[in-house]
Design an enzyme around this catalytic site. Structure first.
Site, short mmCIF file in Angstrom:
data_model
loop_
_atom_site.label_atom_id
_atom_site.label_comp_id
_atom_site.label_asym_id
_atom_site.label_seq_id
_atom_site.Cartn_x
_atom_site.Cartn_y
_atom_site.Cartn_z
N TRP A 11 0.83 -1.22 0.00
CA TRP A 11 0.00 0.00 0.00
C TRP A 11 0.86 1.26 0.00
O TRP A 11 0.32 2.36 -0.08
CB TRP A 11 -0.95 0.00 1.20
CG TRP A 11 -2.03 -1.05 1.11
CD1 TRP A 11 -2.22 -1.98 0.12
CD2 TRP A 11 -3.11 -1.27 2.05
NE1 TRP A 11 -3.32 -2.77 0.39
CE2 TRP A 11 -3.89 -2.35 1.57
CE3 TRP A 11 -3.47 -0.65 3.26
CZ2 TRP A 11 -5.01 -2.83 2.26
CZ3 TRP A 11 -4.59 -1.13 3.94
CH2 TRP A 11 -5.35 -2.21 3.44
N GLU A 102 12.03 1.74 -4.07
CA GLU A 102 11.80 3.13 -3.63
C GLU A 102 12.66 3.44 -2.40
O GLU A 102 13.16 4.56 -2.25
CB GLU A 102 10.30 3.35 -3.33
CG GLU A 102 9.51 3.43 -4.63
CD GLU A 102 8.05 3.03 -4.52
OE1 GLU A 102 7.52 2.92 -3.41
OE2 GLU A 102 7.45 2.80 -5.60
N GLY A 181 4.91 1.23 -10.93
CA GLY A 181 4.09 2.44 -10.94
C GLY A 181 4.07 3.14 -12.29
O GLY A 181 3.61 4.27 -12.41
N SER A 221 3.48 -3.00 -11.91
CA SER A 221 2.27 -2.72 -12.69
C SER A 221 1.46 -3.98 -12.97
O SER A 221 0.84 -4.11 -14.03
CB SER A 221 2.61 -1.98 -13.99
OG SER A 221 3.21 -0.74 -13.69
N GLY A 242 1.41 -3.04 -6.16
CA GLY A 242 1.31 -1.69 -5.59
C GLY A 242 -0.03 -1.08 -5.91
O GLY A 242 -1.03 -1.33 -5.23
N GLY A 243 -0.08 -0.27 -6.96
CA GLY A 243 -1.28 0.51 -7.29
C GLY A 243 -2.57 -0.31 -7.29
O GLY A 243 -3.59 0.13 -6.74
C1 PEP Z 1 5.49 -2.07 -5.85
O1 PEP Z 1 5.61 -0.93 -5.42
O2 PEP Z 1 5.97 -3.01 -5.22
C2 PEP Z 1 4.77 -2.25 -7.12
C3 PEP Z 1 4.89 -3.37 -7.74
O3 PEP Z 1 4.01 -1.17 -7.54
P1 PEP Z 1 3.02 -1.14 -8.82
O4 PEP Z 1 2.24 -2.41 -8.80
O5 PEP Z 1 2.19 0.07 -8.61
O6 PEP Z 1 3.90 -1.05 -10.04
#
Ligand code: PEP
Length: 259
Positions: A11, A102, A181, A221, A242-243
């Site tokens: 999250w 990150e 992301g 993603s 993530g998202g």
């Molecule tokens: C993540 O931050 O671990 C990630 C995979 O983000 P997203 O799915 O948004 O690319």
């Protein structure tokens, strides 16, 4: 060896306590508990949201796990702003993301820091917290073509000084930075190539039996539209999302793709 898939939602720095509780409740409402016979599911909210989110799942008697997004390796002391493993253990964390790109990029986390965190987590045998060790190359490294050796080095560095009996508790997440992301997902073939290479590195480090039992996730993603093909790859044992984990509907759809 059949590995039980793991779908974990990251999250990130989203959701106040009240927002997190609403999202956890929506996930719980749409969840069928027999799914957990076939796969493990975790959500990784911010530190302050961990306990309230866990309480929602506990109240509903749903064995969706909670995980942290980071941890410090010392058990206690003068480390202002840090959170320790005993703190996470007491609130019932089952997982902890380590070395997310990150944190590496924005907060200067090094391979050595990642290794200290992994070693501290796997050394804790009581009330175990499974590290989800993130590795993955930048677009520049991918374009140069050296991504397999780059990821290999990250895996070796993360697990330095760890033995097979400890490593088997860990999960590795391949997260190419260019796919996080960005909406630009790795193709199933690209993700499979690197996840298989990660398993080969784990085999060299810990032996085939241990490596065959360890889960390697893909993250970057992943969404309800692309999850099915990614999760069908032989060396992809789930997803770090993530998202798409921030909306109950899309997170639940991805979970269903992993069944
Ligand atoms: C993540 O931050 O671990 C990630 C995979 O983000 P997203 O799915 O948004 O690319």
């Amino acid at each position: 060896m059949a590995r039980k898939p793991l779908i974990a939602g990251n999250w990130k720095m989203n959701n106040t306590v009240s927002e997190a509780v609403v999202l956890a409740q929506e996930i719980s409402n749409g969840f069928e508990s027999d799914w957990l016979d076939h796969l493990d599911v975790a959500v990784c909210p911010s530190y302050v949201d961990l306990k309230p989110v866990r309480t929602v799942f506990e109240f509903d008697k749903l064995k969706v796990a909670v995980g942290a997004q980071n941890v410090f390796w010392e058990p206690s002391g003068a480390y202002t702003g840090e959170i320790s493993i005993p703190m996470l253990r007491e609130i019932g964390c089952a997982y902890c993301i380590v070395g997310h790109s990150e944190r590496r990029e924005l907060f200067g986390e090094t391979n050595e820091d990642v290794n200290r965190k992994v070693r501290a987590l796997v050394a804790e045998r009581i009330g175990e917290i499974h590290p989800i060790v993130c590795v993955g190359e930048s677009l520049a490294v991918r374009d140069e073509g050296a991504y397999l050796s780059y990821v290999d080095a990250q895996v070796r560095a993360a697990f330095a000084g760890v033995d097979a009996s400890e490593a088997k508790e860990a999960v590795v997440a391949y997260e190419p930075i260019w796919a996080i992301g960005t909406g630009r997902t790795a193709t199933p073939e690209q993700a499979q190539e690197v996840c298989a290479a990660i398993r080969a590195t784990l085999t060299e480090l810990f032996g085939a039996e241990c490596a065959e039992g360890m889960r390697v996730l893909y993250g970057g993603s992943m969404n309800e539209g692309n999850a099915s093909l990614l999760l069908a790859q032989p060396d992809i044992d789930g997803g770090l999302i993530g998202g798409a984990s921030l909306k109950a509907k899309s997170f639940l759809s991805i979970i269903k793709e992993a069944l």
